[in-house]
Write an enzyme that holds these catalytic residues in place. Structure first.
Site, PDB file in Angstrom:
ATOM      1  N   LYS A   1      40.182  46.932  47.132  1.00 48.15           N
ATOM      2  CA  LYS A   1      41.426  46.005  47.771  1.00 48.15           C
ATOM      3  C   LYS A   1      42.826  46.471  48.735  1.00 48.15           C
ATOM      4  CE  LYS A   1      39.794  42.184  45.130  1.00 48.15           C
ATOM      5  NZ  LYS A   1      40.545  43.000  43.843  1.00 48.15           N
TER       6      LYS A   1
ATOM      7  N   ASP B   1      35.099  45.603  39.514  1.00 48.05           N
ATOM      8  CA  ASP B   1      36.796  45.143  40.656  1.00 48.05           C
ATOM      9  C   ASP B   1      38.092  45.822  40.187  1.00 48.05           C
ATOM     10  OD1 ASP B   1      37.322  42.979  42.645  1.00 48.05           O
ATOM     11  OD2 ASP B   1      38.364  42.291  41.081  1.00 48.05           O
TER      12      ASP B   1
ATOM     13  N   HIS C   1      42.723  42.206  51.028  1.00 49.79           N
ATOM     14  CA  HIS C   1      43.923  40.979  49.887  1.00 49.79           C
ATOM     15  C   HIS C   1      43.522  40.232  50.215  1.00 49.79           C
ATOM     16  CE1 HIS C   1      44.968  42.594  45.048  1.00 49.79           C
ATOM     17  NE2 HIS C   1      44.170  41.016  45.189  1.00 49.79           N
TER      18      HIS C   1
HETATM   19  N1  LIG Z   1      41.010  38.527  45.244  1.00 48.18           N
HETATM   20  C1  LIG Z   1      42.457  38.446  44.133  1.00 48.18           C
HETATM   21  O1  LIG Z   1      43.502  37.674  44.687  1.00 48.18           O
HETATM   22  C2  LIG Z   1      42.378  37.809  42.670  1.00 48.18           C
HETATM   23  C3  LIG Z   1      42.883  37.507  41.895  1.00 48.18           C
HETATM   24  C4  LIG Z   1      42.718  36.917  41.219  1.00 48.18           C
HETATM   25  C5  LIG Z   1      41.701  37.739  40.094  1.00 48.18           C
HETATM   26  N2  LIG Z   1      41.072  38.909  40.379  1.00 48.18           N
HETATM   27  C6  LIG Z   1      40.142  39.350  40.082  1.00 48.18           C
HETATM   28  O2  LIG Z   1      39.131  38.999  39.527  1.00 48.18           O
HETATM   29  C7  LIG Z   1      39.134  39.347  38.087  1.00 48.18           C
HETATM   30  C8  LIG Z   1      39.644  38.081  36.462  1.00 48.18           C
HETATM   31  O3  LIG Z   1      40.550  37.422  37.176  1.00 48.18           O
HETATM   32  P1  LIG Z   1      41.795  36.730  36.389  1.00 48.18           P
HETATM   33  O4  LIG Z   1      41.920  37.477  35.008  1.00 48.18           O
HETATM   34  O5  LIG Z   1      43.060  36.082  36.873  1.00 48.18           O
HETATM   35  O6  LIG Z   1      40.465  35.227  35.390  1.00 48.18           O
HETATM   36  P2  LIG Z   1      40.005  35.244  34.402  1.00 48.18           P
HETATM   37  O7  LIG Z   1      38.751  36.704  34.096  1.00 48.18           O
HETATM   38  O8  LIG Z   1      39.555  33.393  34.415  1.00 48.18           O
HETATM   39  O9  LIG Z   1      40.777  35.050  32.708  1.00 48.18           O
HETATM   40  C9  LIG Z   1      41.642  36.310  31.912  1.00 48.18           C
HETATM   41  C10 LIG Z   1      42.478  35.795  30.787  1.00 48.18           C
HETATM   42  O10 LIG Z   1      41.873  35.048  30.359  1.00 48.18           O
HETATM   43  C11 LIG Z   1      41.357  34.688  28.517  1.00 48.18           C
HETATM   44  N3  LIG Z   1      40.147  34.784  28.143  1.00 48.18           N
HETATM   45  C12 LIG Z   1      39.355  35.618  28.328  1.00 48.18           C
HETATM   46  N4  LIG Z   1      38.480  35.077  27.836  1.00 48.18           N
HETATM   47  C13 LIG Z   1      39.200  34.523  26.730  1.00 48.18           C
HETATM   48  C14 LIG Z   1      38.716  33.905  25.131  1.00 48.18           C
HETATM   49  N5  LIG Z   1      37.776  33.628  24.716  1.00 48.18           N
HETATM   50  N6  LIG Z   1      39.981  33.005  24.002  1.00 48.18           N
HETATM   51  C15 LIG Z   1      40.676  33.454  25.184  1.00 48.18           C
HETATM   52  N7  LIG Z   1      41.148  34.088  25.587  1.00 48.18           N
HETATM   53  C16 LIG Z   1      40.449  34.462  26.948  1.00 48.18           C
HETATM   54  C17 LIG Z   1      42.491  36.423  28.916  1.00 48.18           C
HETATM   55  O11 LIG Z   1      42.887  37.061  27.471  1.00 48.18           O
HETATM   56  P3  LIG Z   1      42.766  38.403  26.735  1.00 48.18           P
HETATM   57  O12 LIG Z   1      43.009  39.456  27.714  1.00 48.18           O
HETATM   58  O13 LIG Z   1      43.086  38.174  25.888  1.00 48.18           O
HETATM   59  O14 LIG Z   1      40.960  38.090  26.323  1.00 48.18           O
HETATM   60  C18 LIG Z   1      42.980  36.714  30.147  1.00 48.18           C
HETATM   61  O15 LIG Z   1      44.264  36.019  30.250  1.00 48.18           O
HETATM   62  C19 LIG Z   1      40.909  39.873  38.059  1.00 48.18           C
HETATM   63  O16 LIG Z   1      41.361  41.026  36.791  1.00 48.18           O
HETATM   64  C20 LIG Z   1      40.847  40.835  39.012  1.00 48.18           C
HETATM   65  O17 LIG Z   1      39.699  41.706  39.303  1.00 48.18           O
HETATM   66  C21 LIG Z   1      41.199  38.839  41.995  1.00 48.18           C
END
Ligand SMILES: NC(=O)c1ccc[n+]([C@@H]2O[C@H](COP(=O)([O-])OP(=O)(O)OC[C@H]3O[C@@H](n4cnc5c(N)ncnc54)[C@H](OP(=O)(O)O)[C@@H]3O)[C@@H](O)[C@H]2O)c1
Length: 328
Positions: free
Chosen positions: A86, A52, A117
């Site tokens: 997106k 993604d 998006h």
């Molecule tokens: N369509 C949209 O508008 C939209 C919006 C937001 C996101 N997205 C997509 O969804 C993906 C994921 O979203 P996200 O990055 O917001 O959320 P997420 O996967 O819920 O959270 C990522 C965060 O959690 C931390 N984390 C994960 N496992 C951990 C653990 N075991 N202990 C401590 N910290 C941990 C990561 O840090 P570390 O790196 O240190 O592991 C990172 O800071 C994005 O990369 C993107 O591709 C899409």
């Protein structure tokens, strides 16, 4: 050897006949963009088949470098991957320009899915710059009213044209659509309904009403931020940790399972390569356990992605949204 099934083996059907992998690797970078290359390589080698990304993330180039290496090494073939990108509100008027730029950076001929998006329109230049146009007071400069405007629909029509007239995208979809926005869009779709609506979903934000409405319309909700984004608040929930202990998996895998077991692909992101490799099992949570997780969000709902461009879209529990008037 674990007898727990792997999330990387699960695929869901989409309304256009495609199959979307249930686990995807997220590529929105908090800081280090080049590191995304190794994250994607690690993910694909571990079995992830959905990637993604987005024009807005500034990481497509590194995804492209990873893909080139993976294809050259024969780790995976192009057709085995499901690649999502997106287009951003600053290019709402020209998704073709956006996908041209994306494909160049990704070093691909097509993506499997191109998403709008956000259903909003910014006033930017023809190159999509500035990416986030702001006035002197720091407010977004829109090209359309985010609450009452219809340019997001015109923009979707251009996406339909892209699908109809080119080979650059295999499918089209949307992201960050509330039910009121989706209702307006569905009334105006020319021929191709979105196949996916990508939204924030996790136990603290179940959004059951949106999932139900999308399901009724044959649109699959895909879930981003499964652990609640930065700081990973979902991983601190006692119930998530109890279930992780019970099934002998990580709390991340419980968070992914909460989504995947209800048919919602999960899109986690981590810069920790070890986490990418190991968080791929799918603990078979019981119906009762999933209901308990769901109840956490019913009782104390919390949205963690509250970017200014999400204001006015009718998304519930959006912090700082003083524009939205329509909730249902
Ligand atoms: N369509 C949209 O508008 C939209 C919006 C937001 C996101 N997205 C997509 O969804 C993906 C994921 O979203 P996200 O990055 O917001 O959320 P997420 O996967 O819920 O959270 C990522 C965060 O959690 C931390 N984390 C994960 N496992 C951990 C653990 N075991 N202990 C401590 N910290 C941990 C990561 O840090 P570390 O790196 O240190 O592991 C990172 O800071 C994005 O990369 C993107 O591709 C899409």
């Amino acid at each position: 050897m674990s007898s727990i099934p792997l999330a990387t083996d699960i695929y869901f059907n989409l309304s256009n006949g495609q199959k979307i992998p249930a686990l995807g690797v997220g590529t929105s970078p908090p800081d280090n963009k080049p590191a995304v290359k190794e994250q994607v390589i690690t993910a694909v080698k571990a079995g992830y088949r959905q990637i993604d990304t987005a024009w807005y993330y500034g990481t497509e180039q590194y995804v492209g470098e990873a893909l080139k290496e993976l294809f050259e090494e024969g780790v995976v073939k192009r057709e085995e991957l499901y690649i999502v990108t997106k287009y951003w509100p600053s290019l709402y008027n020209n998704p073709e320009e956006s996908i041209n730029q994306s494909l160049k950076r990704l070093q691909l001929d097509y993506v499997d899915l191109l998403l709008q998006h956000y259903p909003v329109a910014f006033k930017s230049g023809p190159d999509g710059l500035p990416v986030v146009p702001l006035d002197e007071a720091g407010n977004l400069i829109y090209d359309d009213d985010p609450v009452t405007g219809n340019k997001f629909i015109e923009s979707y029509h251009k996406l339909e044209d892209l699908l109809e007239n080119t080979t650059k995208v295999k499918a089209i979809g949307i992201s960050n659509y509330s039910n009121p926005k989706l209702r307006k869009l569905l009334a105006a779709v020319k021929k191709h309904k979105p196949v996916v609506n990508q939204l924030e979903v996790h136990p603290l934000l179940p959004q059951q009403d949106i999932i139900d409405f999308n399901n009724q319309n044959g649109i699959r909700v895909a879930g981003f931020s499964p652990v609640g984004s930065g700081g990973a608040p979902v991983l601190k929930l006692p119930l998530v940790n109890q279930l992780a202990e019970k099934y002998n998996v990580s709390p991340n895998e419980v968070a992914n399972a909460y989504l995947i077991l209800q048919g919602v692909p999960s899109l986690p992101r981590t810069s920790n390569l070890e986490r990418i490799k190991t968080n791929i099992r799918l603990p078979p949570l019981t119906r009762e356990e999933r209901d308990q997780l769901y109840q956490l969000g019913v009782e104390n709902p919390e949205r963690f992605i509250n970017e200014p461009w999400g204001r006015g879209l009718g998304l519930k529990w959006f912090k700082g949204d003083n524009l939205s008037v329509e909730f249902d």
